[in-house]
Design an enzyme around this catalytic site. Structure first.
Site, short mmCIF file in Angstrom:
data_model
loop_
_atom_site.label_atom_id
_atom_site.label_comp_id
_atom_site.label_asym_id
_atom_site.label_seq_id
_atom_site.Cartn_x
_atom_site.Cartn_y
_atom_site.Cartn_z
N ASP A 233 24.03 13.10 -10.25
CA ASP A 233 22.61 13.45 -10.21
C ASP A 233 22.49 14.93 -9.88
O ASP A 233 23.51 15.61 -9.72
CB ASP A 233 21.87 12.60 -9.16
CG ASP A 233 22.32 12.91 -7.74
OD1 ASP A 233 23.23 13.74 -7.55
OD2 ASP A 233 21.75 12.32 -6.80
N ASP A 235 20.59 17.41 -7.07
CA ASP A 235 19.83 17.38 -5.82
C ASP A 235 19.20 18.74 -5.56
O ASP A 235 19.88 19.78 -5.64
CB ASP A 235 20.77 17.05 -4.66
CG ASP A 235 21.60 15.79 -4.93
OD1 ASP A 235 21.04 14.70 -4.86
OD2 ASP A 235 22.81 15.91 -5.23
N ASP A 328 17.04 14.32 -7.61
CA ASP A 328 16.48 14.08 -6.27
C ASP A 328 15.79 15.34 -5.79
O ASP A 328 16.40 16.41 -5.79
CB ASP A 328 17.60 13.74 -5.27
CG ASP A 328 18.15 12.33 -5.45
OD1 ASP A 328 17.54 11.55 -6.20
OD2 ASP A 328 19.20 12.03 -4.84
N1 DCT Z 1 22.77 12.86 1.61
C1 DCT Z 1 22.11 12.84 2.82
N2 DCT Z 1 21.17 11.88 3.05
C2 DCT Z 1 20.88 10.98 2.11
C3 DCT Z 1 21.53 11.01 0.86
C4 DCT Z 1 22.50 11.98 0.63
O1 DCT Z 1 22.36 13.66 3.67
N3 DCT Z 1 19.97 10.09 2.37
C5 DCT Z 1 23.75 13.90 1.39
C6 DCT Z 1 25.17 13.47 1.21
C7 DCT Z 1 25.68 14.26 0.04
C8 DCT Z 1 24.47 14.93 -0.55
O2 DCT Z 1 23.36 14.55 0.22
C9 DCT Z 1 24.25 14.62 -1.99
O3 DCT Z 1 24.34 13.25 -2.24
P1 DCT Z 1 24.91 12.72 -3.62
O4 DCT Z 1 24.10 13.25 -4.74
O5 DCT Z 1 25.02 11.24 -3.52
O6 DCT Z 1 26.38 13.28 -3.62
P2 DCT Z 1 27.03 14.50 -4.37
O7 DCT Z 1 28.00 15.06 -3.41
O8 DCT Z 1 25.99 15.42 -4.90
O9 DCT Z 1 27.84 13.82 -5.52
P3 DCT Z 1 27.43 13.57 -7.05
O10 DCT Z 1 28.11 14.65 -7.80
O11 DCT Z 1 27.98 12.24 -7.37
O12 DCT Z 1 25.94 13.62 -7.17
MG MG Z 2 24.41 14.76 -6.18
#
Ligand code: DCT
Ligand code: MG
Length: 404
Positions: A233, A235, A328
């Protein structure tokens, strides 16, 4: 939006490769930092972990084991393997004999057995068994759907369902809206998001947010900020450095996307933050920011997809010129920006260890909002990630070194 791994550390690694020896052995090269296993911290926030993983064959096996334990809701064994994977990811050399892991933290018996087998046989029979396990295979498929977690997978598995085809065919299932769109856009969503796509979405997010809040600070977080080239995703963290409050910003943004036909799905979670409340004690707890889990329609002309029909004209009707992308958006108050940025940059393992380190070593509570000193009974303010590391007595770790 940060660049990837710094060139100097890449150079050091290359130097090591050229020497064709491992820094675990004593090397006289002054350029190459000497490596001492006993100095490797059990906390990943005291290690530097780039994406340059010399031990992928081991860490892949550990992550399969960890995922299988996650599916079984065995948090202890899951964490044991995640921690072991994380330690091997930070090594500046490939493990080739058992001696190479001697003195390293988080190397329990289960872990050592797997390392030994991979060294001797080239692969792990335990990890292979997991990959062939019926329950694991079903859970892997189910959880790959947006909106489906371990609990739902468990329910479906108990009902006798084994594949996504069977899930889709089971008309009595009550799917949530999230799960319905998860299945609807499944192919797009399982195909990873590229950095180029993340940048394209970044432009859309910035343009839209700044229509309503010209001074907004919008930062790409998550894996892409850590230098990853792909992700599941995208962020973004959004904050307003100006004096004007705007609780409606997120609603205005998604409403405009709706009007523009860019919004395929959105779930807005309202902020539940209570000012002056102690940081959450629950490890891995969700934070209380207002946020939006969205699926955006990213247009991307795919000329090579055009097909010729009988009359030799381009048949444009069949061509899908967009991709569904998971985005997100997290909105945070400006005073909490540094904490939110640190939390949302991840990795998850890095965040877990930061909180564990704060709690066990410093008697402080860290979450995505704040840092609380339990002994002094005060909240520690921070305007940057560097200041948070300093409050914790930690050396600063750059985002691209947080791939623990
Ligand atoms: N995070 C957080 N609180 C949440 C959800 C996520 O602090 N409720 C943090 C943990 C890692 C970061 O945010 C991003 O989450 P992901 O998108 O799930 O992980 P990513 O490292 O970006 O991995 P991906 O490449 O799979 O998106
Ligand atoms: Mg991510």
């Amino acid at each position: 939006m940060e660049a990837g791994r710094p060139v100097d550390s890449e150079m050091k690694y290359r130097l090591m490769e050229q020497q064709d020896q491992f820094p675990a052995l004593d090397t006289s090269e002054s350029e190459v930092p000497s490596f001492t296993a006993s100095k490797v911290s059990q906390y990943s926030c005291q290690r530097k972990t780039t994406l340059n993983n010399f031990n992928k064959k081991f860490t892949d096996a550990f992550e399969i084991m960890a995922e299988n334990y996650e599916f079984k809701e065995n948090e202890m064994f899951c964490l044991e393997f995640l921690r072991a994977a994380s330690v091997l990811k930070c090594l500046p050399f490939p493990v080739v004999r058992m001696k190479d892991i001697q003195g390293l933290p988080c190397m329990g018996d289960q872990v050592r057995d797997i390392v030994e087998e991979i060294i001797e046989e080239g692969e792990s029979s335990r990890a292979k068994d997991v990959l062939n396990d019926e329950r694991y295979k079903s859970f892997k498929q189910f959880t790959s759907v947006f909106g489906v977690g371990v609990k739902t997978s468990e329910k479906w598995y108990r009902m006798g369902l084994r594949t996504l085809e069977e899930v889709k065919a089971e008309k009595t299932l009550k799917l949530s809206k999230m799960q319905r769109v998860g299945l609807l856009y499944y192919e797009d969503l399982v195909s990873c998001v590229s950095k180029a796509e993340a940048d394209a979405v970044g432009l859309i997010v910035k343009n839209t947010v700044r229509t309503f809040l010209p001074d907004a600070l919008i930062t790409l977080t998550g894996g892409f900020r850590r230098g990853k080239k792909i992700g599941h995703d995208i962020d973004f963290l959004i904050t307003n450095p100006g004096p004007r409050e705007d609780d409606d910003l997120l609603h205005k943004v998604v409403d405009l996307w709706k009007k523009q036909g860019l919004l395929l799905y959105c779930d807005i979670i309202e902020s539940t933050f209570v000012k002056d409340q102690l940081p959450s004690r629950k490890v891995d707890a969700m934070d209380n920011f207002q946020k939006c889990f969205a699926i955006l329609k990213l247009y991307q002309p795919r000329v090579d997809n055009r097909s010729y029909n009988a009359s030799k004209e381009f048949d444009m009707a069949e061509v899908k010129d967009w991709k569904a992308i998971r985005v997100d958006l997290v909105i945070c108050p400006f005073e909490q920006y540094a904490y939110a940025l640190l939390g949302w940059t991840g990795s998850r393992q890095f965040g877990r260890d930061l909180r564990r380190f704060a709690n066990h070593e410093k008697k402080m509570i860290l979450d995505n909002h704040a840092l609380y000193d339990k002994r002094k009974r005060i909240f520690l303010k921070a305007g940057s990630e560097e200041e948070i590391f300093a409050h914790l007595g930690l050396d600063y770790v750059e985002p691209w070194e947080r791939n623990a």
